[in-house]
Scaffold this active site. Structure first.
Site, PDB file in Angstrom:
ATOM      1  N   GLU B 158      43.082   3.163  11.846  1.00  0.00           N
ATOM      2  CA  GLU B 158      44.460   3.018  11.376  1.00  0.00           C
ATOM      3  C   GLU B 158      45.063   4.346  10.909  1.00  0.00           C
ATOM      4  O   GLU B 158      45.834   4.394   9.949  1.00  0.00           O
ATOM      5  CB  GLU B 158      44.522   1.937  10.291  1.00  0.00           C
ATOM      6  CG  GLU B 158      44.088   0.585  10.846  1.00  0.00           C
ATOM      7  CD  GLU B 158      44.487  -0.607  10.006  1.00  0.00           C
ATOM      8  OE1 GLU B 158      44.890  -0.421   8.844  1.00  0.00           O
ATOM      9  OE2 GLU B 158      44.393  -1.734  10.511  1.00  0.00           O
ATOM     10  N   SER B 181      41.769   2.577   2.844  1.00  0.00           N
ATOM     11  CA  SER B 181      40.753   2.440   1.802  1.00  0.00           C
ATOM     12  C   SER B 181      39.346   2.348   2.371  1.00  0.00           C
ATOM     13  O   SER B 181      38.408   2.867   1.783  1.00  0.00           O
ATOM     14  CB  SER B 181      41.047   1.208   0.949  1.00  0.00           C
ATOM     15  OG  SER B 181      41.073   0.056   1.769  1.00  0.00           O
ATOM     16  N   HIS B 394      45.714 -18.131  10.148  1.00  0.00           N
ATOM     17  CA  HIS B 394      45.250 -16.810   9.739  1.00  0.00           C
ATOM     18  C   HIS B 394      43.876 -16.911   9.103  1.00  0.00           C
ATOM     19  O   HIS B 394      43.677 -17.685   8.172  1.00  0.00           O
ATOM     20  CB  HIS B 394      46.235 -16.173   8.754  1.00  0.00           C
ATOM     21  CG  HIS B 394      45.864 -14.767   8.386  1.00  0.00           C
ATOM     22  ND1 HIS B 394      45.806 -14.311   7.095  1.00  0.00           N
ATOM     23  CD2 HIS B 394      45.514 -13.708   9.169  1.00  0.00           C
ATOM     24  CE1 HIS B 394      45.443 -13.042   7.094  1.00  0.00           C
ATOM     25  NE2 HIS B 394      45.264 -12.649   8.318  1.00  0.00           N
ATOM     26  N   HIS B 395      42.934 -16.142   9.649  1.00  0.00           N
ATOM     27  CA  HIS B 395      41.575 -16.049   9.096  1.00  0.00           C
ATOM     28  C   HIS B 395      41.320 -14.628   8.638  1.00  0.00           C
ATOM     29  O   HIS B 395      40.889 -13.784   9.424  1.00  0.00           O
ATOM     30  CB  HIS B 395      40.531 -16.404  10.160  1.00  0.00           C
ATOM     31  CG  HIS B 395      40.481 -17.854  10.515  1.00  0.00           C
ATOM     32  ND1 HIS B 395      39.799 -18.319  11.619  1.00  0.00           N
ATOM     33  CD2 HIS B 395      41.001 -18.948   9.903  1.00  0.00           C
ATOM     34  CE1 HIS B 395      39.912 -19.634  11.680  1.00  0.00           C
ATOM     35  NE2 HIS B 395      40.642 -20.047  10.662  1.00  0.00           N
ATOM     36  N   GLU B 396      41.608 -14.341   7.395  1.00  0.00           N
ATOM     37  CA  GLU B 396      41.208 -13.050   6.845  1.00  0.00           C
ATOM     38  C   GLU B 396      39.754 -13.164   6.399  1.00  0.00           C
ATOM     39  O   GLU B 396      39.392 -14.097   5.686  1.00  0.00           O
ATOM     40  CB  GLU B 396      42.096 -12.654   5.659  1.00  0.00           C
ATOM     41  CG  GLU B 396      41.672 -11.361   4.969  1.00  0.00           C
ATOM     42  CD  GLU B 396      41.614 -10.160   5.923  1.00  0.00           C
ATOM     43  OE1 GLU B 396      42.620  -9.899   6.599  1.00  0.00           O
ATOM     44  OE2 GLU B 396      40.545  -9.516   6.006  1.00  0.00           O
ATOM     45  N   HIS B 464      42.869  -8.505  13.990  1.00  0.00           N
ATOM     46  CA  HIS B 464      43.262  -7.310  13.246  1.00  0.00           C
ATOM     47  C   HIS B 464      42.031  -6.647  12.633  1.00  0.00           C
ATOM     48  O   HIS B 464      41.120  -7.322  12.201  1.00  0.00           O
ATOM     49  CB  HIS B 464      44.302  -7.664  12.182  1.00  0.00           C
ATOM     50  CG  HIS B 464      45.679  -7.779  12.771  1.00  0.00           C
ATOM     51  ND1 HIS B 464      46.768  -7.125  12.296  1.00  0.00           N
ATOM     52  CD2 HIS B 464      46.106  -8.458  13.873  1.00  0.00           C
ATOM     53  CE1 HIS B 464      47.822  -7.405  13.033  1.00  0.00           C
ATOM     54  NE2 HIS B 464      47.461  -8.225  13.993  1.00  0.00           N
ATOM     55  N   GLU B 465      42.064  -5.332  12.621  1.00  0.00           N
ATOM     56  CA  GLU B 465      40.944  -4.494  12.160  1.00  0.00           C
ATOM     57  C   GLU B 465      39.629  -4.737  12.897  1.00  0.00           C
ATOM     58  O   GLU B 465      38.554  -4.633  12.288  1.00  0.00           O
ATOM     59  CB  GLU B 465      40.712  -4.655  10.647  1.00  0.00           C
ATOM     60  CG  GLU B 465      41.884  -4.313   9.774  1.00  0.00           C
ATOM     61  CD  GLU B 465      42.816  -5.517   9.521  1.00  0.00           C
ATOM     62  OE1 GLU B 465      42.351  -6.643   9.609  1.00  0.00           O
ATOM     63  OE2 GLU B 465      44.007  -5.277   9.260  1.00  0.00           O
ATOM     64  N   GLU B 483      44.920  -5.518  16.836  1.00  0.00           N
ATOM     65  CA  GLU B 483      45.559  -4.421  16.131  1.00  0.00           C
ATOM     66  C   GLU B 483      44.745  -3.172  16.447  1.00  0.00           C
ATOM     67  O   GLU B 483      45.020  -2.499  17.423  1.00  0.00           O
ATOM     68  CB  GLU B 483      45.625  -4.713  14.636  1.00  0.00           C
ATOM     69  CG  GLU B 483      46.465  -3.708  13.869  1.00  0.00           C
ATOM     70  CD  GLU B 483      46.424  -3.980  12.357  1.00  0.00           C
ATOM     71  OE1 GLU B 483      47.463  -3.868  11.737  1.00  0.00           O
ATOM     72  OE2 GLU B 483      45.330  -4.281  11.805  1.00  0.00           O
ATOM     73  N   GLU B 489      53.272  -2.075  10.036  1.00  0.00           N
ATOM     74  CA  GLU B 489      53.179  -2.427   8.617  1.00  0.00           C
ATOM     75  C   GLU B 489      53.032  -1.205   7.710  1.00  0.00           C
ATOM     76  O   GLU B 489      53.462  -1.220   6.563  1.00  0.00           O
ATOM     77  CB  GLU B 489      52.018  -3.398   8.390  1.00  0.00           C
ATOM     78  CG  GLU B 489      50.640  -2.761   8.589  1.00  0.00           C
ATOM     79  CD  GLU B 489      49.530  -3.783   8.824  1.00  0.00           C
ATOM     80  OE1 GLU B 489      49.791  -4.780   9.501  1.00  0.00           O
ATOM     81  OE2 GLU B 489      48.419  -3.571   8.323  1.00  0.00           O
TER      82      GLU B 489
END
Lengths: 682, 682
Positions: B158, B181, B394-396, B464-465, B483, B489
């Site tokens: 990113e 981070s 959404h599955h974070e 994502h990620e 992503e 974002e």
């Protein structure tokens, strides 16, 4: 400067004295004495926290609380019907003088035969998630005690025990001299718990832990006469990822001048949480036979192709004709179980993957639901039900816990759909997640997740190759048994277990919970299967019977082959009769590494069963039956060594004697070298 | 001594020449030339195997095979209806001269605009399971080329891109100067692929990989002018656990003297396996809005309590009133989607755990099935269905892949029971299993397992990620987008993405597959939400529209808030109209880091959509419409920057022009600094 502060506590029977000291420099330590003799002198209490000064020094007193507890509780199953929980407690809260002024509570519970203590992190503003970089607890002994030890090892506890002075421990030499393939000895002076010791002046001391939850196992490093906690690290070298509020496992020091007191203690159970399973009706202490020993002795194979060759897995696999878990063979075991009052049949090698399972550090091994072509799941479900026998599922993970977790729901649903209500797990091999160890926090959490999920599905668990137990079967009584030590199977294909082995296990491994030791081997000599084989069981046949009493477990295997039992149905009668759940237990004679005699009253029945065993030396067991109700006469059946029996020269010599007796009877039973006796009183 | 041996191959158009050399010492290397100019000189080919001499030297020729292929195939969705697969192949088998005489096959496929090659381990007696300790492939460039690079990093991609000479790369300095981070830069001279380069004499070179399966991602280490493969290690420092037969991912070198050829290439797709999903009827290219940007701009929160404080999770959580994913708010988005022909509404922050999710390296975070009290799953299922709108799950995972895997079946069943057929995943944070990295073999396998299981449940995925893509959406077309780069974002809460960013991404990250970049931000300035905020999107509004064409994805988000769109419904009309699946694509103008103009024909419709963008410099896009069918007149709607538009000073200035045109028309569209234009031709 502040002066040192101290607090004292006495056990209910006043035999044990605890002193807790907060020194002027803010370090915490403790002393423990038994009948005025020092047991632990200046034991360190401390924890190291990542990116924080932690709790090793500069601690200030905040508050102290005392309590007395005397109550009792009823286990779902166990060695006795009611368990007394009797202790005095001291809870000391300290805080950091500097940094974030974090608070820590140390809770001590002093029982009549031992001490339990743990560290608790109260919920507090500046502490939620944190990383434990080390625990600094120490247990300084007052001399170079005799110890029964196995090497400190992150991955296995399947060693036999060495008896030596603490100063003589050499874990690396011992680790190198073994056939165990997956092992990680971490230093020359490391040992595992439960560690059994005896002092020169006759005190018995045992160190272990209780309620190992969300934390790595504690092993011990010897420095001089002192023992220091050594937590099994994770893949990146940290010890534990914690969140306040949190309490560590309990550190437990048993001490007594009678060895039997160590065995009779229920401290470890008392320090565990009460049962958390709302409906325990699916939990049933039981006996099993299994399509299992025949693979260990080389009569049949786990794998269908019999090749142990990764290139013959899957669709290409061709049957070798030696596969053990065939529909027909399993039916033979079901028939034997049905005929002999055995509850269940364990079947290993039923599922695809065994050609290709071991030693590859391979992530995807078994899927836990795909049988070999010659194992008919539905037909066996029907057949077992028609005979009122249960089949026990086997989930070998080969250490790939990540793979097991992703299939676990599917596997448990498969079990429930096919009539299985118990599973034996296996963790043979290097752990995945790679870099983690069998005894680290990640795997400790895995074993518990598996237990909890099994409980939710109404499934009992017998875990092989997990971390050694710490009394969690009180909280999760679907956890019937585990291995986590060197079982009888080693006698089939290795140098085996020395005759003293079974006299040590109750003082070590079994302190934490029941073991699936798989006793009952009648065909002692492996040459029966192959004349070239020299391996043998290192006991007499009678001692194999005695183990059903001395080696407590609510899950007991009659481990030998049906055809071997059929040659000795008179001796097998004891296995048919022996209970697996108990109203009470009496420890008649006990000395670690030497001998052990135990009497147990069958739960809900008037029958008593006694087991007496010895090490490589012959002895006479003196069994005082004064535990029997007075004024009644009992029929006593004694299964004892033949006159000429000897574990090596003549192991299968036994005799069965009948006599009458009362509470005034004292049985004097000769035990052969490596021998034992099993007794049924009714 | 043996002499060196060599083999040659030419691309179908004869622009590319490959030479493969087996030197006298048994080392393998390759040369690649474009129109006679050397591109790669003496590139090393080699693999290091644990406990084996491996394949670095002492290799002997065994056999060679050549082939020519020219066919085509139809993707489930894509930038064009039919994809031509046209190459010449050379397959060289070598074997070790010593040791186990293991065989290795090197397969080279030479296309008109690039080379793909991989290593294959044939099945062989003495090789089943093995550990790859390293891959030694190198790509020696012929000069110190200009490169568009991000730091080599095991955990994130990113970053925004730096344009510099290879000799000027400083990944550590760049890594330290970021707000990301979770990151792990592994050396100063490391970069990631896809790596875009340009030579002093105008050649465009791109290095990436195709079909990353069961292997770690390849990053590149710069030594002088040479690039060396660097595989992301696992928790214990190994690179990959493999089983023969096995083929590595393809190493892909694109080269051309026209930048547009790099974008038009389908080599990476051609090197992936064909579709493996039997029934693809559940897969649907689509547009979405989402309860999402409002959290990024601080208008609402993911978490119910709005505290980001671990002590307020679970039952204790009290609503803050700022929670975004409420039933009422989701209905507002559903209404907007229904009114504007948008297929779906993404909802983040719907499930328990967001108070407590980030930065703790915590294993058990979300359970993926427990909604917050103010999110009514059943009512929203009913409401969305009544409006013919889908909700996207959404599955974070917060990087806890082990936790996600153990809940995955349950989570997918929950989705199917509640009408969801697409999931956006997230992997923000340090990976668990601890010690593993986002781009290592374990996680690469995890992402694929997730895709495969989703496919089995009939679920589309937007990851994502994850690791950056390598064309696997050909094989698993339920993998709509991901992503794996710096998305829009970052403009909401960081230094943002420089105006050149979107002109670089198609030459780098998008070489591997579609990106969920989340374009369409109309409220450019974050000061609209809070006067203290200085953050802004670094484009004009018109450029946000152009991105729907230039940033290819079958899943496109209209990322801004409904209330912002309602202020500019004339501009929003382009988002309503633009297609997400295409019959053909024409690359009109292209220069990495500078500008990009693309025309695409909507699948199954006569409409064309064009997007033209520039970096921080104003320019005039020259758009030759000769791709249109001759002899017809079209209505053309042009959404372009206002005369005074500027990404920084006046980003929201736009105008909408109507005109007629034919295949002979050349549109000259002025693009503002940081600007763009979107064009609809029908």
């Amino acid at each position: 400067m502040l002066q040192a502060q101290s607090w004292s506590l006495q056990s209910p029977n006043k035999n044990l004295d605890l002193k807790l000291i907060l020194a002027a420099d803010g370090r915490l330590s403790y002393d423990l004495a038994f009948k005025g003799k020092m047991v632990v002198k200046a034991g360190v209490l401390g924890l190291a926290i990542k990116d924080d000064p932690g709790f090793e020094r500069n601690l200030a007193f905040e508050s102290v609380q005392e309590a007395s507890v005397d109550n009792s509780w009823t286990p779902v199953w166990g060695e006795e019907k009611n368990i007394r929980n009797h202790y005095r407690e001291l809870a000391l809260t300290v805080r950091q003088k500097e940094a974030k002024k974090l608070r820590l509570l140390l809770r001590f519970r002093l029982f009549d035969h031992g001490l339990g203590f743990r560290y608790e992190f109260p919920g507090q503003e500046s502490l939620t998630y944190f990383v434990l970089s080390d625990e600094k607890t120490s247990f300084p002994m007052t001399g170079d005690h005799m110890a029964w030890w196995i090497p400190g090892d992150y991955d296995t506890n399947e060693y036999f025990y060495t008896r030596s002075l603490l100063s003589e421990v050499d874990a690396i030499a011992r680790g190198n001299a073994t056939e165990i393939s997956t092992r990680k000895v971490w230093t020359q002076k490391g040992v595992q718990t439960p560690l059994m010791m005896k002092t020169a002046d006759g005190l018995y001391i045992n160190i272990h832990e209780a309620a190992l939850v969300d934390y790595p196992a504690m092993q011990l490093e010897i420095r001089g006469n002192s023992l220091h906690s050594h937590l099994v690290p994770d893949a990146v070298g940290n010890k534990a990822y914690l969140k306040a509020p949190f309490g560590t496992p309990w550190r437990v020091i048993h001490v007594s001048d009678r060895a039997a007191d160590i065995l009779a203690s229920r401290i470890i159970l008392n320090l565990n949480e009460p049962n958390k399973i709302p409906n325990t009706s699916f939990i049933k202490p039981q006996k099993m036979v299994g399509v299992w020993w025949e693979m260990h002795v080389g009569k049949s194979t786990w794998d269908y192709a019999g090749t142990q060759n990764a290139s013959t897995t899957g669709a290409e696999a061709k049957p070798s004709g030696k596969h053990g878990a065939t529909t027909a063979n399993v039916k033979r075991y079901i028939d034997f179980a049905a005929k002999n009052g055995i509850d269940a049949v364990l079947v290993e090698g039923w599922n695809m993957g065994w050609e290709d399972w071991f030693g590859k550090w391979k992530e995807e091994v078994f899927d836990f639901i795909t049988p070999y072509p010659d194992f008919d799941v539905k037909e066996l479900q029907r057949y077992a039900a028609s005979k009122n026998v249960k089949i026990i599922m086997h989930h070998e993970t080969s250490g790939s816990a990540t793979n097991y977790e992703r299939y676990m729901d599917t596997a448990f649903r498969f079990m429930k759909n096919h009539g299985y209500d118990a599973v034996k797990t296996g963790y043979v091999g290097r752990v995945i997640p790679r870099g983690e160890w069998h005894d680290g926090q990640w795997m400790v959490n895995h074993y518990l997740r598996q237990l909890q999920k099994a409980a939710a599905y109404g499934i009992m668990v017998d875990a092989h190759e997990p971390v050694r137990p710490t009394g969690l079967h009180r909280t999760w009584p679907n956890f019937l048994a585990c291995e986590a030590a060197r079982g009888n199977e080693f006698n089939a294909w290795s140098v085996g277990n020395p005759p003293a082995h079974e006299t040590i296990l109750p003082f070590t491994r079994l302190m934490g919970g029941p073991m699936d030791y798989t006793p009952g081997i009648f065909e002692i000599n492996m040459s029966a299967y192959d004349p070239a084989k020299k391996e043998q069981v290192h006991t007499t046949l009678a001692k194999q019977l005695a183990l059903y009493v001395t080696m407590y477990s609510p899950l007991q295997m009659a481990a030998d082959l049906p055809e071997n039992y059929e040659k000795h149905m008179d001796a097998f009668e004891f296995i048919r009769q022996v209970a697996v759940d108990w109203d009470s237990t009496v420890y008649l004679e006990a000395e670690p590494g030497a001998y052990l005699s135990i009497a147990r009253k069958a739960k809900g029945r008037g029958d008593w069963f006694l087991g007496a065993i010895t090490n490589e030396n012959a002895r006479t067991a003196m069994l005082n039956l004064d535990f029997l109700p007075a004024g009644k006469t009992f029929d006593i059946t004694i299964y004892q060594d033949g006159k000429d029996a000897h574990w090596e020269q003549n192991p299968k010599s036994y005799q069965i004697l009948q006599q009458k007796g009362t509470s005034k009877t004292i049985l004097k039973i000769p035990l052969a070298p490596g021998g034992g006796a099993a007794i049924h009183i009714r």
